[in-house]
Motif scaffolding. Structure first.
Motif, PDB file in Angstrom:
ATOM      1  N   UNK A  36      38.812  35.970  48.600  1.00 20.78           N
ATOM      2  CA  UNK A  36      39.846  35.046  48.372  1.00 20.78           C
ATOM      3  C   UNK A  36      39.703  33.920  49.213  1.00 20.78           C
ATOM      4  N   UNK A  37      39.239  34.214  50.386  1.00 24.39           N
ATOM      5  CA  UNK A  37      39.304  33.414  51.266  1.00 24.39           C
ATOM      6  C   UNK A  37      36.995  33.146  51.490  1.00 24.39           C
ATOM      7  N   UNK A  38      37.099  33.906  51.949  1.00 24.76           N
ATOM      8  CA  UNK A  38      35.556  34.171  51.729  1.00 24.76           C
ATOM      9  C   UNK A  38      34.935  33.711  50.851  1.00 24.76           C
ATOM     10  N   UNK A  39      33.492  33.055  51.481  1.00 21.72           N
ATOM     11  CA  UNK A  39      32.862  32.855  49.711  1.00 21.72           C
ATOM     12  C   UNK A  39      31.467  33.251  49.964  1.00 21.72           C
ATOM     13  N   UNK A  40      30.825  33.525  49.002  1.00 21.03           N
ATOM     14  CA  UNK A  40      29.468  34.219  49.429  1.00 21.03           C
ATOM     15  C   UNK A  40      28.363  32.853  49.940  1.00 21.03           C
ATOM     16  N   UNK A  41      28.294  31.992  49.531  1.00 21.13           N
ATOM     17  CA  UNK A  41      27.808  31.197  49.926  1.00 21.13           C
ATOM     18  C   UNK A  41      27.426  30.993  51.484  1.00 21.13           C
ATOM     19  N   UNK A  42      28.829  31.544  52.626  1.00 25.77           N
ATOM     20  CA  UNK A  42      28.602  31.897  53.503  1.00 25.77           C
ATOM     21  C   UNK A  42      27.432  32.539  54.680  1.00 25.77           C
ATOM     22  N   UNK A  43      27.402  33.855  53.198  1.00 27.65           N
ATOM     23  CA  UNK A  43      26.323  34.822  53.522  1.00 27.65           C
ATOM     24  C   UNK A  43      25.137  34.178  52.963  1.00 27.65           C
ATOM     25  N   UNK A  44      24.786  33.844  52.021  1.00 27.45           N
ATOM     26  CA  UNK A  44      23.756  33.821  51.360  1.00 27.45           C
ATOM     27  C   UNK A  44      22.647  34.080  52.116  1.00 27.45           C
ATOM     28  N   UNK A  45      22.511  32.979  53.119  1.00 32.08           N
ATOM     29  CA  UNK A  45      21.244  33.267  53.977  1.00 32.08           C
ATOM     30  C   UNK A  45      21.095  34.339  54.875  1.00 32.08           C
ATOM     31  N   UNK A  46      21.973  36.241  54.409  1.00 32.45           N
ATOM     32  CA  UNK A  46      21.299  36.896  54.907  1.00 32.45           C
ATOM     33  C   UNK A  46      21.260  38.098  53.806  1.00 32.45           C
ATOM     34  N   UNK A  47      21.239  37.680  52.437  1.00 32.52           N
ATOM     35  CA  UNK A  47      21.346  38.235  51.805  1.00 32.52           C
ATOM     36  C   UNK A  47      19.597  38.710  51.650  1.00 32.52           C
ATOM     37  N   UNK A  48      18.775  38.126  52.197  1.00 30.63           N
ATOM     38  CA  UNK A  48      17.210  38.804  51.544  1.00 30.63           C
ATOM     39  C   UNK A  48      17.148  39.630  52.784  1.00 30.63           C
ATOM     40  N   UNK A  49      17.842  39.592  54.159  1.00 27.75           N
ATOM     41  CA  UNK A  49      17.839  40.692  54.764  1.00 27.75           C
ATOM     42  C   UNK A  49      18.011  42.292  54.552  1.00 27.75           C
ATOM     43  N   UNK A  50      17.187  43.198  54.577  1.00 28.08           N
ATOM     44  CA  UNK A  50      17.722  44.132  54.244  1.00 28.08           C
ATOM     45  C   UNK A  50      18.700  45.278  55.076  1.00 28.08           C
TER      46      UNK A  50
END
Length: 312
Positions: A36-50
């Motif tokens: 709702x207010x959170x954004x996927x862009x804020x955690x994109x840098x973490x997505x490759x991390x297992x």
């Protein structure tokens, strides 16, 4: 020791910085957010991390996962966002607390509640200490957030008394830094965006009302220290920067650092907007050995750099 950690509101401004730190420390992190207010862009840098996983989920519904620690940060925190759907805001604080406490009870997890300085309302005590019960309007336009967070604190302490739950409660004062939303209506982001665009700086009220501004990295340090406390210490604990500024002083700093020529214009003060907001952090200093390290000018430079990139 590596832990399984759940962060609700993990894709938000504060939650994403917390997820960064927890993953960097080697923990397995589940970021729970309904965006709702959170954004996927804020955690994109973490997505490759297992060790990092994102789950789209609304905390007003029960959550069934295995976890050791829970940070309950889920709730829109700026007036523009929490007043957009005030009933849902209250549900997020109250039902969300019930569901996350239920999860903690089932899996015997330690759980931290991100409460707010807004539990003090428009205070008659200055600076605000944790033992102050507050002065909150229960029927005003900000009540959905203020009273929702107050009720969440009540639930946390009742779960502790009734079920022996391992709880931690922190009260967050004004926090700023990279990843704040452009349109969240908070004073720091408002002023920076207006100054970078060359627009007028809008001050609500006469500008003499005060706030204290804590940089996000300092706040995350406080979260981790609080979650790490033992011996049954559960708070509540104020987390914020005790150095107080008027809103007019903040506007002057922002215009100076942005290098713009914006002029200040004044608008009426919104209903129930507090005149003073400054934490007494004696408890945090004593029990957590925590206090903010980042000066306002240094934190503003980092935040302005972030917004320059976003606006570009």
């Amino acid at each position: 020791m590596s832990l399984r950690i759940t962060v609700t509101g993990g894709a938000g401004f504060l939650g994403s910085h917390l997820c960064d730190r927890l993953v960097a420390e080697g923990h397995e992190v589940l970021c729970v957010d309904n965006f709702f207010t959170g954004r996927r862009a804020n955690v994109t840098q973490l997505l490759p991390n297992a060790n990092f996983e994102v789950l789209r989920h609304d905390v007003t519904f029960p959550l069934y996962v295995e976890t050791d620690h829970i940070y309950n940060l889920a709730c829109p925190a700026s007036p523009i966002h929490y007043q957009f759907d005030p009933v849902q805001t209250t549900k997020t604080s109250v039902h969300g607390a019930i569901n996350m406490l239920g999860l903690a009870k089932r899996v015997k997890a330690r759980i931290l509640q991100a409460s707010t300085s807004e539990v003090y309302g428009d205070p008659e005590v200055h600076p605000q200490i944790e033992s102050y019960w507050g002065r909150v309007n229960p029927v005003g336009p900000r009540s959905c957030y203020d009273e929702g967070k107050r009720c969440a604190e009540t639930l946390f302490f009742d779960y502790r008394r009734q079920h022996g739950l391992d709880i931690k409660v922190v009260r967050i004062f004004n926090t700023y830094g990279p990843r704040m939303a452009l349109n969240d209506g908070r004073v720091v982001s408002n002023f920076i965006v207006q100054a970078l665009k060359g627009d007028d700086i809008t001050i609500y009220g006469d500008g003499n009302q005060t706030r204290s501004f804590c940089y996000v990295d300092d706040l995350v340090d406080g979260f981790l220290k609080m979650m790490g406390t033992e011996n049954g210490f559960c708070g509540p604990v104020n987390l914020g920067n005790p150095v107080e500024f008027t809103i007019a002083e903040l506007a002057e700093k922002v215009v100076s650092l942005c290098g713009g020529r914006s002029k200040v214009v004044y608008q009426p003060l919104p209903q129930d907007d507090p005149q003073q907001r400054q934490p007494d952090i004696s408890v945090a200093r004593e029990r957590l050995e925590w206090e903010p390290k980042v000066a306002l000018s240094d934190g503003l430079k980092e935040t302005i750099g972030y917004f320059r990139k976003v606006l570009a």
